[in-house]
Design an enzyme around this catalytic site. Structure first.
Site, short mmCIF file in Angstrom:
data_model
loop_
_atom_site.label_atom_id
_atom_site.label_comp_id
_atom_site.label_asym_id
_atom_site.label_seq_id
_atom_site.Cartn_x
_atom_site.Cartn_y
_atom_site.Cartn_z
CD GLU A 79 -1.39 -0.16 3.71
OE1 GLU A 79 -1.18 -0.98 3.89
OE2 GLU A 79 -2.02 1.01 4.08
CB CYS A 111 -3.23 -4.15 6.50
SG CYS A 111 -1.76 -2.39 6.77
CG HIS A 233 -3.03 -6.43 10.16
ND1 HIS A 233 -1.34 -6.03 9.91
CD2 HIS A 233 -3.11 -5.04 10.36
CE1 HIS A 233 -1.97 -4.63 9.50
NE2 HIS A 233 -2.37 -4.14 9.74
N1 COA Z 1 1.17 3.51 30.11
C1 COA Z 1 0.94 2.69 30.06
N2 COA Z 1 -0.02 2.66 29.09
C2 COA Z 1 -0.61 3.82 28.41
C3 COA Z 1 -0.06 5.28 28.94
C4 COA Z 1 1.15 4.64 30.13
N3 COA Z 1 1.51 5.85 30.82
N4 COA Z 1 -0.52 6.29 28.30
C5 COA Z 1 -1.58 5.77 27.85
N5 COA Z 1 -2.03 4.39 27.65
C6 COA Z 1 -2.45 3.21 26.85
C7 COA Z 1 -3.70 3.63 26.48
O1 COA Z 1 -4.40 3.21 27.49
C8 COA Z 1 -3.86 3.00 25.52
O2 COA Z 1 -4.08 1.82 26.11
P1 COA Z 1 -5.81 1.69 25.21
O3 COA Z 1 -6.17 1.00 23.52
O4 COA Z 1 -5.63 -0.37 25.60
O5 COA Z 1 -6.70 1.85 25.66
C9 COA Z 1 -2.57 3.24 24.98
O6 COA Z 1 -1.69 3.60 25.56
C10 COA Z 1 -2.32 3.71 23.11
O7 COA Z 1 -3.28 5.25 23.10
P2 COA Z 1 -4.13 6.11 23.29
O8 COA Z 1 -4.65 7.24 24.50
O9 COA Z 1 -5.01 5.73 22.45
O10 COA Z 1 -2.89 6.78 21.77
P3 COA Z 1 -3.10 7.82 20.55
O11 COA Z 1 -4.51 8.46 20.17
O12 COA Z 1 -2.22 8.71 21.04
O13 COA Z 1 -3.40 6.95 18.88
C11 COA Z 1 -3.11 4.68 17.55
C12 COA Z 1 -2.73 5.51 19.10
C13 COA Z 1 -3.29 3.56 17.94
C14 COA Z 1 -5.32 5.00 17.81
C15 COA Z 1 -2.68 5.82 16.95
O14 COA Z 1 -1.09 5.23 17.44
C16 COA Z 1 -2.88 5.72 15.35
O15 COA Z 1 -4.03 6.49 14.80
N6 COA Z 1 -1.99 4.52 15.00
C17 COA Z 1 -2.43 4.32 13.76
C18 COA Z 1 -2.86 3.33 13.13
C19 COA Z 1 -3.18 2.06 13.36
O16 COA Z 1 -2.78 1.66 13.72
N7 COA Z 1 -4.75 1.56 13.26
C20 COA Z 1 -5.02 0.23 13.74
C21 COA Z 1 -5.86 -0.36 13.04
S1 COA Z 1 -5.23 -1.11 11.80
#
Ligand code: COA
Length: 390
Positions: A79, A111, A233
């Site tokens: 992709e 993916c 994945h």
């Molecule tokens: N210690 C431990 N865990 C912690 C933490 C800390 N100090 N601070 C935050 N976290 C955890 C959160 O609780 C969360 O866990 P949970 O999802 O089990 O609740 C995790 O870390 C991620 O935190 P979050 O605030 O949701 O992260 P984010 O909003 O910055 O972004 C994604 C996370 C994955 C949404 C982002 O990286 C993204 O958009 N990635 C690309 C898309 C993707 O990969 N999608 C997946 C499906 S294909």
């Protein structure tokens, strides 16, 4: 006739950043990246590596002369391809010196592309049992500096040879799949970075998993305890765990422990490479096979593929007798050991160095790139690929 994975290997570029250091630079707690997201190291592609070279380097590690002669179909899932017309498969076919009497194509559905490739390969082998198919999943995951997706970037490729009487994993016939038109992640042709609705993509990943899992059980009469392990994945390693937890209670305690232990083995490589989009599920499979020392011949492995936009599929395979003898454990250990850590400042500079898109000529310095195949530059809008002489 059994059809499945006869050979499997991966390649990741030689540079990485430590996620603890990225967290400090981004002013977030390191545990968010290492526990919340579940990533330790993120592979960084230098300008001399693109999805074509990553795929070619992955395949180079597994092919012998017999494969080169018998492969008559190259399927390149990506992709983050380099051309909207010509397929990456044709470049790889040339770089690997494969039999000219071959079909070579690129497959796109986020993916999910390499999974589509495997399913196509199965059909091809069923009709042509003497053939072999090279299936590639190769990508550079880019969300941008200082974005919420940044911690889920990565770069790398997985290469697989699909054949009759496979030495590693025989794919079973039953499979469950789903397509729904959603906007959780997409990359318009004018953008070199993806657009993503991160929380929605997490939700949909799980929703698709639950849907295809229910459909698969109804089709197959199998249950969770029939599986030694399930590979997911992995855009980041916590994602698959969240999905697995939604079904874990269907198994007894012993089976739950086994599935969780094998899940851990299936994430070790991904935790140290990052998201490689099309290759992520198969990197997880390599990790499970090479690091899961409790696995036995004859075990059933489940595979969950998800490509945003979105297509999901659940399918399965059976480990073949003495499969361990055909893995590339040492090569992969050497690849990890030979990588170089770069600072956050160096990573930001590498991230911003891109191939010119205005028709100008460029030559890239590959003296530090340890890969056998690399991108030497661009001339007359044509990428110049080079194979290092031994
Ligand atoms: N210690 C431990 N865990 C912690 C933490 C800390 N100090 N601070 C935050 N976290 C955890 C959160 O609780 C969360 O866990 P949970 O999802 O089990 O609740 C995790 O870390 C991620 O935190 P979050 O605030 O949701 O992260 P984010 O909003 O910055 O972004 C994604 C996370 C994955 C949404 C982002 O990286 C993204 O958009 N990635 C690309 C898309 C993707 O990969 N999608 C997946 C499906 S294909």
């Amino acid at each position: 006739m059994k059809i499945g994975i006869d050979k499997i290997g991966f390649y990741a570029p030689h540079l990485y950043v430590d996620m603890n250091k990225l967290a400090v630079a981004r002013n977030v707690e390191p545990e968010k990246f290492t526990i919340g997201i579940g990533q330790e190291k993120m592979a960084i592609a230098p300008i001399t590596q693109d999805p074509v070279t990553l795929a070619a380097n992955a395949a180079l590690n597994i092919l012998n002369d017999e494969d080169r002669a018998k492969i008559d179909f190259v399927i390149f899932g990506t992709e983050s391809g380099i051309d909207n017309s010509k397929s990456g498969a044709v470049y790889v076919h040339h770089l690997l010196d494969l039999n000219p009497n071959a079909r070579s194509i690129e497959v796109k559905q986020a993916c999910y592309g390499a999974t589509a490739g495997i399913q196509m390969a199965k059909g091809h082998i069923a009709l042509n049992p003497e053939s072999r198919v090279l299936v590639l999943g190769s990508d550079i995951a880019r969300y941008g500096l200082n974005t919420s997706g940044e911690s889920t970037q990565g770069a790398g490729a997985v290469a697989m040879v699909i054949s009759a009487n496979p030495k590693i994993l025989a794919l079973e016939d039953k499979s469950a799949y789903l397509t729904v038109d959603i906007m959780d992640f997409w990359r318009p042709v004018y953008s070199d970075k993806a657009f993503v609705d991160g929380k929605f993509s997490n939700e949909q990943y799980i929703h698709f998993f639950n849907t295809v899992w229910e459909q698969y059980k109804a089709k197959s009469d199998l249950a969770l305890n029939d599986f030694e392990a399930i590979c997911f994945h992995l855009p980041y390693t916590k994602m698959g765990l969240k999905a697995l937890r939604t079904v874990l209670e269907e198994a007894n305690e012993v089976d739950q422990e086994r599935l969780l232990a094998n899940y851990k083995s299936s994430t070790l490589y991904n935790r140290n490479v990052g998201n490689i989009y099309t290759g992520s599920l198969y990197l997880s499979l390599v990790s499970l096979l090479e690091q899961g020392d409790q696995l036995k011949d004859g075990s059933r492995i489940g595979l969950y593929s998800y490509g945003s936009g979105a297509v999901g599929e659940f399918f399965t395979g059976i480990l073949q007798p003495n499969y361990r003898e055909y893995l590339q454990v040492e090569k992969h250990a050497n690849l990890f050991a030979a990588r170089t850590e770069i600072s956050i400042e160096e990573y930001e500079a590498v991230f911003q160095e891109t191939v010119p898109v205005d028709g100008s000529t460029a030559e890239f310095d590959a003296t530090k790139d340890t890969a056998a195949i690399y991108l030497a530059g661009i001339k007359d809008n044509m990428r110049q690929y080079v194979t290092k002489k031994n």
